[in-house]
Design a protein around this motif. Structure first.
Motif, PDB file in Angstrom:
ATOM      1  N   PRO A  58     -44.197  47.124  -1.823  1.00 48.15           N
ATOM      2  CA  PRO A  58     -44.603  46.673  -0.514  1.00 48.15           C
ATOM      3  C   PRO A  58     -44.129  45.362  -0.227  1.00 48.15           C
ATOM      4  O   PRO A  58     -44.960  44.862  -1.336  1.00 48.15           O
ATOM      5  CB  PRO A  58     -46.715  47.721  -0.503  1.00 48.15           C
ATOM      6  CG  PRO A  58     -46.259  48.657  -1.409  1.00 48.15           C
ATOM      7  CD  PRO A  58     -45.254  48.231  -2.853  1.00 48.15           C
ATOM      8  N   GLN A  70     -38.251  44.472   0.604  1.00 46.60           N
ATOM      9  CA  GLN A  70     -38.330  43.353   0.209  1.00 46.60           C
ATOM     10  C   GLN A  70     -38.511  42.402   1.773  1.00 46.60           C
ATOM     11  O   GLN A  70     -37.659  42.652   2.365  1.00 46.60           O
ATOM     12  CB  GLN A  70     -36.516  42.691   0.022  1.00 46.60           C
ATOM     13  CG  GLN A  70     -37.091  42.957  -1.828  1.00 46.60           C
ATOM     14  CD  GLN A  70     -37.412  42.338  -2.994  1.00 46.60           C
ATOM     15  OE1 GLN A  70     -38.152  41.270  -2.509  1.00 46.60           O
ATOM     16  NE2 GLN A  70     -37.034  43.100  -3.737  1.00 46.60           N
ATOM     17  N   THR A  71     -39.172  41.354   1.617  1.00 48.19           N
ATOM     18  CA  THR A  71     -40.037  41.200   2.187  1.00 48.19           C
ATOM     19  C   THR A  71     -39.072  40.202   3.520  1.00 48.19           C
ATOM     20  O   THR A  71     -39.208  40.208   4.812  1.00 48.19           O
ATOM     21  CB  THR A  71     -41.098  40.183   2.769  1.00 48.19           C
ATOM     22  OG1 THR A  71     -42.378  40.392   1.498  1.00 48.19           O
ATOM     23  CG2 THR A  71     -41.871  39.648   3.239  1.00 48.19           C
TER      24      THR A  71
HETATM   25  N1  LIG Z   1     -39.444  40.691  -3.741  1.00 43.00           N
HETATM   26  C1  LIG Z   1     -40.948  41.396  -3.297  1.00 43.00           C
HETATM   27  C2  LIG Z   1     -42.242  41.288  -4.104  1.00 43.00           C
HETATM   28  C3  LIG Z   1     -42.546  43.214  -3.892  1.00 43.00           C
HETATM   29  C4  LIG Z   1     -43.916  42.366  -4.459  1.00 43.00           C
HETATM   30  O1  LIG Z   1     -44.346  41.737  -5.019  1.00 43.00           O
HETATM   31  N2  LIG Z   1     -45.042  43.633  -3.808  1.00 43.00           N
HETATM   32  C5  LIG Z   1     -46.414  43.267  -4.568  1.00 43.00           C
HETATM   33  C6  LIG Z   1     -47.065  43.464  -3.379  1.00 43.00           C
HETATM   34  S1  LIG Z   1     -47.430  41.747  -2.388  1.00 43.00           S
HETATM   35  C7  LIG Z   1     -46.485  44.792  -5.333  1.00 43.00           C
HETATM   36  O2  LIG Z   1     -46.761  45.115  -5.025  1.00 43.00           O
HETATM   37  N3  LIG Z   1     -46.150  44.933  -6.321  1.00 43.00           N
HETATM   38  C8  LIG Z   1     -45.953  45.508  -7.456  1.00 43.00           C
HETATM   39  C9  LIG Z   1     -45.244  45.523  -8.607  1.00 43.00           C
HETATM   40  O3  LIG Z   1     -44.710  44.496  -8.261  1.00 43.00           O
HETATM   41  O4  LIG Z   1     -45.404  46.465  -9.233  1.00 43.00           O
HETATM   42  C10 LIG Z   1     -41.003  40.753  -1.719  1.00 43.00           C
HETATM   43  O5  LIG Z   1     -40.753  40.087  -1.212  1.00 43.00           O
HETATM   44  O6  LIG Z   1     -41.091  41.817  -0.816  1.00 43.00           O
END
Ligand SMILES: N[C@@H](CCC(=O)N[C@@H](CS)C(=O)NCC(=O)O)C(=O)O
Length: 240
Positions: A58, A70-71
């Motif tokens: 997420p 990906q944001t």
């Molecule tokens: N590069 C991705 C990163 C996504 C991310 O790291 N999400 C986090 C929450 S902010 C997560 O739930 N990560 C789970 C993991 O990396 O296992 C974005 O910008 O969306």
């Protein structure tokens, strides 16, 4: 179009960079994991095998049949649809480039409290976190903020917004960075703000927008807390 945002329900986190444009545009959206049964729905999508193009983590967005993760990629998609990105390709790429830099900044902010691994508790990586946070406060935060200050100063359309003369999703993200740094590093940020007046003015301009002000005052805006990207650990902030 009713958008479905999937993100962890208890934190602003990276989801906030998507919530802000949806709110600014007055878009029809559901913050799915905050609804009854929504967390199960999100976990089922993440664990399931039915999606041909699955998200890694997420936030992700469902728009009709599309699942977009990906944001920065979500914002690349939403920007033009919400009227928060330029029409021309060069402008869209510039907004996206700025958003990718925000993503790098966000990762470094996260790594101040989790420098060894996201899988370990902060308490298990405190000495490394102290070193990382000091380097962040002294070198990285000034470098990133200085970059955005310069982008504003060099904008030929004026220094109100990052991209041309109109608000884009990149401005909403820079607002969130300032708000988050104020929460996480109040002492260091008080000093940094003096050197980045355009960035601070942009933050204030975004905060004063009617829909954003209403959102910030509502219970849809999750308060900052120590589970998100921006965490207040006094030992990671400047001493004074
Ligand atoms: N590069 C991705 C990163 C996504 C991310 O790291 N999400 C986090 C929450 S902010 C997560 O739930 N990560 C789970 C993991 O990396 O296992 C974005 O910008 O969306």
């Amino acid at each position: 179009m009713r958008y479905e945002l999937y993100y962890w329900p208890g934190i602003q986190g990276r989801g906030e960079f998507v919530r802000l444009p949806l709110e600014e545009a007055g878009a029809d959206y559901v913050d799915v994991a905050r609804e009854r049964g929504g967390m199960n729905a999100m976990m089922a999508l993440l664990a399931g095998t039915r999606i041909a193009r699955p998200p890694f983590a997420p936030p992700f967005l469902m728009a009709g049949k599309q699942v977009i993760a990906q944001t920065a990629n979500i914002l690349l998609f939403l920007g033009p649809r919400l009227g928060l990105a330029p029409k021309a390709e060069a402008g869209r790429l510039w907004a996206h480039q700025l958003q990718l830099t925000v993503a790098d900044f966000v990762q470094e902010i996260h790594d101040t409290h989790h420098p060894v691994s996201g899988g370990l508790y902060f308490e298990d990586q405190k000495p490394a976190a102290r070193r990382r946070a000091e380097a962040f406060r002294r070198e990285r935060a000034p470098k990133f903020l200085g970059y955005f200050e310069q982008v504003l100063a060099r904008n030929s359309a004026g220094d109100r917004w990052l991209v041309g003369g109109r608000l884009t999703y990149a401005d909403l993200s820079l607002f969130q960075i300032v708000a988050g740094l104020r929460y996480a590093f109040p002492r260091a940020m008080a000093r940094l703000e003096k050197k980045h007046p355009r960035v601070v003015a942009l933050h204030d301009r975004v905060a004063a927008r009617p829909r954003i002000a209403a959102y910030l005052a509502s219970d849809r805006r999750i308060p900052f807390n120590n589970d998100g990207i921006f965490r207040r650990y006094p030992e990671l902030d400047a001493k004074r």
